[in-house]
Each structure stands twice: as C-alpha cells, then as structure tokens.
Design a protein around this motif. Sequence first.
Motif: not given
Length: 173
Positions: A43-70
């Motif tokens: 339901l959160l995803r359907a409401g446009n929350s950027a949640i990704s399912a990974t093999p180890r659990g859920y993570i916000l897509a925005d928090g997946a990488m540091e901004s200074n990463q290539l």
Amino acid sequence: MDAAQRRQAILELLKQSTQPVSAGTIANRFQVSRQVIVGDVALLRAGNSAISATPRGYILADGAMESNQLTRTIACRHSRENLAEELYTIVDNGCGLIDVIVEHAVYGQISGQLHIFSRYDADCFLEKLSKDHASPLCDLTGGVHLHTISCRSEEAYQRVLAALKEKGILFSK
C-alpha cells in the motif's frame, strides 16, 4: 495504533535505517504478522513511497546510496558457479551492487534489487538463494545481465572493470 499510523511508522523506521529492514523485524516491532507488513508495504508503494525490497529486507530507494557515489552500469556474463566470484570482485574493489537487470524475451526488462555492499551482504544473498532453492535472474538469459553499481571513485570503477575482465566475467564484444 491503527493501520494508517502503522504504515506511517514503517516509513519513519525505513527513513532512519541505513540498512535493509526485514518484514519479520518490522512485524515484531509492531506486533503484527509478516504478511500484514507485506501488505502495508504494498500500500505504501501504491501511494508512491520509494520502498525497494532487497534480499535482506526493505529499504527506501532514496537512502540506498550516498549522494557522493558514482553510479555505472556494467554488463556481465557468467555461470551460476561464478556468481559469488562476481559479487566478491565488485565489493572487494570498492563498489556496491544496486541491482541486476536482464532482458527477457516475453517480459522485457526484469530487474531485481540487490543492495550488496560487502562480502557479508553477498553471503546473505547467496545463502538466501540456496535456502529458498531460487535461481538468479541471469539464469533466464544464459548468464548475460547488467548491474547498476555504486562506486566511491572512478578508480574503484576502473578496478572493478579490470578485475571482472581478468576473470572473464565482464561481457564485451
């Protein structure tokens, strides 16, 4: 706490976490079943929350990488037996795997979120594949696949390319 409050609390939990959080962990925290959490996340995803399912659990897509990463996309090809070698080579040379992408004849592009940034993450992913008797996506395409990788520097990216090429994993013409 009603369902709407729980979903908001799940979002806050994910915003505060730098690592994936499993549905079971979230369920325990809110004293509901894992399946309730899976539904809440849907339901959160359907409401446009950027949640990704990974093999180890859920993570916000925005928090997946540091901004200074290539971020770069690489093409790889290997057998199932070389999967661990591929993952270890990438993380050992200073990069992380964000996802895996394959081109399927019927479904088109299929991607899976990985969020593998260490050997520990790689081992968890490999263990889950084994435990669940699951096939990696690259099995659908004869081993050919893409990865979006996150790198600390251009030098780390070049190290990954060189190491994968040396091992015969980097896919090139």
